[in-house]
Design a protein around this motif. Structure first.
Motif, PDB file in Angstrom:
ATOM      1  N   LEU A   1     -10.326  12.995  12.551  1.00 46.69           N
ATOM      2  CA  LEU A   1     -11.243  13.156  11.473  1.00 46.69           C
ATOM      3  C   LEU A   1     -11.983  12.816   9.995  1.00 46.69           C
ATOM      4  CD1 LEU A   1      -7.963  16.168  10.662  1.00 46.69           C
ATOM      5  CD2 LEU A   1      -9.857  16.813  11.306  1.00 46.69           C
ATOM      6  N   ARG A   2     -11.601  11.934  10.136  1.00 44.11           N
ATOM      7  CA  ARG A   2     -12.874  11.018   9.085  1.00 44.11           C
ATOM      8  C   ARG A   2     -13.879  10.843   9.550  1.00 44.11           C
ATOM      9  NH1 ARG A   2      -9.735   6.227   6.019  1.00 44.11           N
ATOM     10  NH2 ARG A   2      -9.795   5.340   8.132  1.00 44.11           N
ATOM     11  N   GLN A   3     -13.772  10.347  11.125  1.00 43.24           N
ATOM     12  CA  GLN A   3     -15.022  10.373  11.400  1.00 43.24           C
ATOM     13  C   GLN A   3     -15.967  11.180  11.487  1.00 43.24           C
ATOM     14  OE1 GLN A   3     -13.686   8.267  14.931  1.00 43.24           O
ATOM     15  NE2 GLN A   3     -12.886   5.691  14.261  1.00 43.24           N
ATOM     16  N   SER A   4     -15.474  12.391  11.755  1.00 44.01           N
ATOM     17  CA  SER A   4     -15.903  13.896  11.915  1.00 44.01           C
ATOM     18  C   SER A   4     -16.150  14.636  10.379  1.00 44.01           C
ATOM     19  CB  SER A   4     -15.682  14.479  13.422  1.00 44.01           C
ATOM     20  OG  SER A   4     -13.946  14.351  13.020  1.00 44.01           O
ATOM     21  N   ASN A   5     -16.404  13.599   9.970  1.00 45.26           N
ATOM     22  CA  ASN A   5     -16.658  14.106   8.549  1.00 45.26           C
ATOM     23  C   ASN A   5     -15.400  15.138   7.904  1.00 45.26           C
ATOM     24  OD1 ASN A   5     -17.759  12.334   7.916  1.00 45.26           O
ATOM     25  ND2 ASN A   5     -20.177  13.052   8.630  1.00 45.26           N
ATOM     26  N   GLY A   6     -14.289  15.065   8.809  1.00 43.14           N
ATOM     27  CA  GLY A   6     -13.057  16.266   8.438  1.00 43.14           C
ATOM     28  C   GLY A   6     -12.663  16.518   7.239  1.00 43.14           C
ATOM     29  N   THR A   7     -11.714  17.386   7.218  1.00 45.39           N
ATOM     30  CA  THR A   7     -10.477  17.417   6.245  1.00 45.39           C
ATOM     31  C   THR A   7     -10.041  18.371   5.755  1.00 45.39           C
ATOM     32  OG1 THR A   7     -12.494  17.917   3.670  1.00 45.39           O
ATOM     33  CG2 THR A   7     -12.224  15.582   4.014  1.00 45.39           C
TER      34      THR A   7
ATOM     35  N   LYS B   1     -32.316  19.168   8.529  1.00 45.62           N
ATOM     36  CA  LYS B   1     -31.865  20.108   9.472  1.00 45.62           C
ATOM     37  C   LYS B   1     -30.507  19.595   8.868  1.00 45.62           C
ATOM     38  CE  LYS B   1     -33.956  21.825  13.618  1.00 45.62           C
ATOM     39  NZ  LYS B   1     -33.202  21.671  15.033  1.00 45.62           N
ATOM     40  N   MET B   2     -29.872  20.074   8.233  1.00 41.59           N
ATOM     41  CA  MET B   2     -28.367  20.488   7.798  1.00 41.59           C
ATOM     42  C   MET B   2     -27.430  20.801   8.379  1.00 41.59           C
ATOM     43  SD  MET B   2     -26.748  22.164   4.246  1.00 41.59           S
ATOM     44  CE  MET B   2     -28.135  21.548   3.414  1.00 41.59           C
ATOM     45  N   TYR B   3     -26.119  20.105   8.664  1.00 41.47           N
ATOM     46  CA  TYR B   3     -25.520  20.375   9.999  1.00 41.47           C
ATOM     47  C   TYR B   3     -24.107  19.813   9.336  1.00 41.47           C
ATOM     48  CZ  TYR B   3     -28.406  18.602  13.329  1.00 41.47           C
ATOM     49  OH  TYR B   3     -29.831  18.632  14.518  1.00 41.47           O
ATOM     50  N   GLY B   4     -23.156  20.413   9.974  1.00 41.52           N
ATOM     51  CA  GLY B   4     -21.506  20.960   9.094  1.00 41.52           C
ATOM     52  C   GLY B   4     -21.600  22.015   8.456  1.00 41.52           C
TER      53      GLY B   4
ATOM     54  N   ALA C   1     -17.257  18.369   6.324  1.00 39.68           N
ATOM     55  CA  ALA C   1     -18.583  18.255   5.007  1.00 39.68           C
ATOM     56  C   ALA C   1     -19.905  18.623   5.665  1.00 39.68           C
ATOM     57  CB  ALA C   1     -18.550  16.632   4.848  1.00 39.68           C
ATOM     58  N   LYS C   2     -21.015  19.010   5.383  1.00 39.22           N
ATOM     59  CA  LYS C   2     -22.091  19.010   5.386  1.00 39.22           C
ATOM     60  C   LYS C   2     -22.939  17.995   5.036  1.00 39.22           C
ATOM     61  CE  LYS C   2     -22.369  24.045   3.845  1.00 39.22           C
ATOM     62  NZ  LYS C   2     -22.972  24.617   2.261  1.00 39.22           N
ATOM     63  N   LYS C   3     -24.022  17.299   6.564  1.00 42.32           N
ATOM     64  CA  LYS C   3     -24.858  16.085   6.409  1.00 42.32           C
ATOM     65  C   LYS C   3     -26.244  16.849   6.437  1.00 42.32           C
ATOM     66  CE  LYS C   3     -23.077  14.848  10.821  1.00 42.32           C
ATOM     67  NZ  LYS C   3     -22.762  14.265  11.272  1.00 42.32           N
ATOM     68  N   VAL C   4     -27.267  16.140   5.697  1.00 43.91           N
ATOM     69  CA  VAL C   4     -28.609  16.320   6.402  1.00 43.91           C
ATOM     70  C   VAL C   4     -29.713  14.985   7.366  1.00 43.91           C
ATOM     71  CG1 VAL C   4     -30.799  16.174   5.375  1.00 43.91           C
ATOM     72  CG2 VAL C   4     -29.168  17.773   4.540  1.00 43.91           C
ATOM     73  N   VAL C   5     -28.789  15.910   8.389  1.00 43.68           N
ATOM     74  CA  VAL C   5     -30.171  14.741   9.494  1.00 43.68           C
ATOM     75  C   VAL C   5     -31.962  14.978   9.093  1.00 43.68           C
ATOM     76  CG1 VAL C   5     -29.873  13.402  11.281  1.00 43.68           C
ATOM     77  CG2 VAL C   5     -27.749  14.092  10.643  1.00 43.68           C
TER      78      VAL C   5
END
Length: 433
Positions: free
Chosen positions: A344-350, A256-259, A249-253
């Motif tokens: 996977l869940r901790q790294s926002n992956g599905t 900057k946008m990561y993922g 998933a994309k996330k904004v920090v």
């Protein structure tokens, strides 16, 4: 493969590891032809030739690389260490204190390794006693009466047990200071040493073709083609993998946008390598060691032990089942679906189409089960083809069976991959192009 070895040879550190491994192999081969004292080796050779290559004796001799036929220092081979490793891995799952030890990190693993060594020595002692009684009953030992007989038994059994401990130590030294897995490398050295026997057997069958049995002019080339095909299949399946797609998933920090990228989880089809075949072979050698104590000449028990010979139906069936069982056992050790789903869940992956958490763990477990079954069937298929071919054609005495081919190719590929990984750690990327 040869380019990798050549490039690794140019690196001083890896060259030392390769030379150290070769030194251990040379010592192993020397120990395999040094007979223990108080034995009549000529009578033992006659006994082995009468028994044949497909008997219990021939099978054990194959596993020890010919050391068994010489009643040498390493006549017990690496089998006690393999059996000890199997016992400890099973007990680690069944006994809570051992399970806690396995989770204590490096210190816990060292304690389990120490226990494994003690169990190996005990198993080596038991097998050494069995082998001594077999040799004595066959009239191969000298000075077997009175006090001299007790001293002879003590020396022979102690020598066999010491050889087992020495092989175990050499395997561990390869793990620490050499290249490859110690058990696999020693098994490989023994099997490769039997290659001339296989070539000699094929030549004898061609000679039979010239003596009025022309079918061998077809069967011998067919065996060679089958051997090459099996090698190709092993190499192909060794690189085969199932890729589970993963979307992050994309996330904004800050600004900057990561993922947002797509990736995959690779699951190898032959994830357990050659270990299921090695362990299955070691387990099936136990009934053949029992024959050292009890060797019936007729009745039910004679039929029972004959079924455990390499050409027996019970051996073939159990070999198939044990390979599949150990393949699933190694999968359960190497992969934890619940832990993979949590990572996977901790790294926002599905996984696309699968909800996070337990559904993801169940999906991964289902994939692992299918892939493991395919890999296990592949191992069993390759291991059993030469046995079936030998029974159908009557070409017995070919020491290069499916087990041997899997071990040779599998160990060679694993060792080369280890060399490549160590070269990459040293940033020699140019060598891998």
């Amino acid at each position: 493969m040869f380019n990798t070895i050549k490039n690794a040879w140019k690196i001083p550190d890896l060259r030392k590891k390769i030379l150290y491994t070769l030194l251990i192999i040379i010592v192993f081969r020397f120990g395999s032809v040094i007979p223990v004292p108080f034995l009549d080796i000529s009578k033992l050779g006659e006994l082995m030739s009468e028994a044949g290559q497909n008997s219990a004796l021939g099978y054990i001799n194959m596993l020890t690389g010919g050391a068994f036929s010489y009643a040498s220092l390493f006549a017990m081979g690496i089998t006690p260490y393999i059996n000890s490793s199997i016992i400890m891995q099973l007990l680690t799952i069944a006994i809570p204190p051992l399970e806690r030890l396995s989770k204590e990190g490096e210190e816990g693993r060292k304690k389990i390794a120490t226990i494994t060594r003690y169990v190996t020595v005990v198993l080596g002692l038991i097998q050494g006693v069995a082998y001594y009684f077999y040799l004595r009953n066959s009239g191969i030992t000298k000075y077997s009466a009175g006090g001299a007989g007790v001293f002879t038994a003590f020396v022979i059994v102690l020598t066999f047990t010491a050889g087992t401990a020495l092989i175990m130590w050499m395997g561990e030294q390869i793990n620490e200071k050499g290249i490859g897995n110690g058990i696999s490398i020693i098994l490989l050295a023994g099997i490769v040493a039997r290659l001339p026997v296989t070539v000699g057997s094929l030549w004898q069958y061609l000679q039979l073709g010239q003596q009025g049995q022309p079918q061998y002019f077809v069967l011998v080339p067919l065996f060679i083609v089958l051997f090459l095909a099996v090698v190709w299949v092993i190499v192909f399946m060794n690189d085969a993998e199932r890729r589970i797609p993963v979307q992050y998933a994309k996330k904004v920090v800050g600004r900057k946008m990561y993922g947002g990228q797509s990736s995959f989880l690779p699951v190898k089809v032959a994830m357990s390598g050659v270990m299921p075949v090695i362990f299955a072979s070691a387990i099936l050698s136990i009934p053949q060691f029992i024959q050292f104590f009890v060797n019936p000449t007729g009745g039910f028990w004679k039929s029972f032990f004959d079924a455990f010979s390499q050409t027996g139906w019970l051996y073939t069936l159990l070999y198939f089942l044990l390979i599949i069982m150990f393949a699933y056992f190694y999968m359960s050790i190497q992969y934890n679906p619940l832990e993979m789903a949590n990572n996977l869940r901790q790294s926002n992956g599905t996984i696309p189409g699968i909800r996070p958490g337990k559904p993801t763990a169940d999906f991964i477990a289902k994939i692992l089960s299918k892939i493991t079954l395919i890999g296990a069937l592949f191992l069993a298929f390759v291991a059993l083809i030469p046995i079936i071919y030998s029974n159908l054609t009557g070409m017995h005495g070919l020491m290069m069976g499916g087990t041997s081919v899997i071990i040779i190719v599998g160990v060679a590929l694993e060792t080369v991959k280890q060399l490549e990984s160590q070269m990459m750690m040293r940033h020699y990327k140019g060598f891998l192009d």
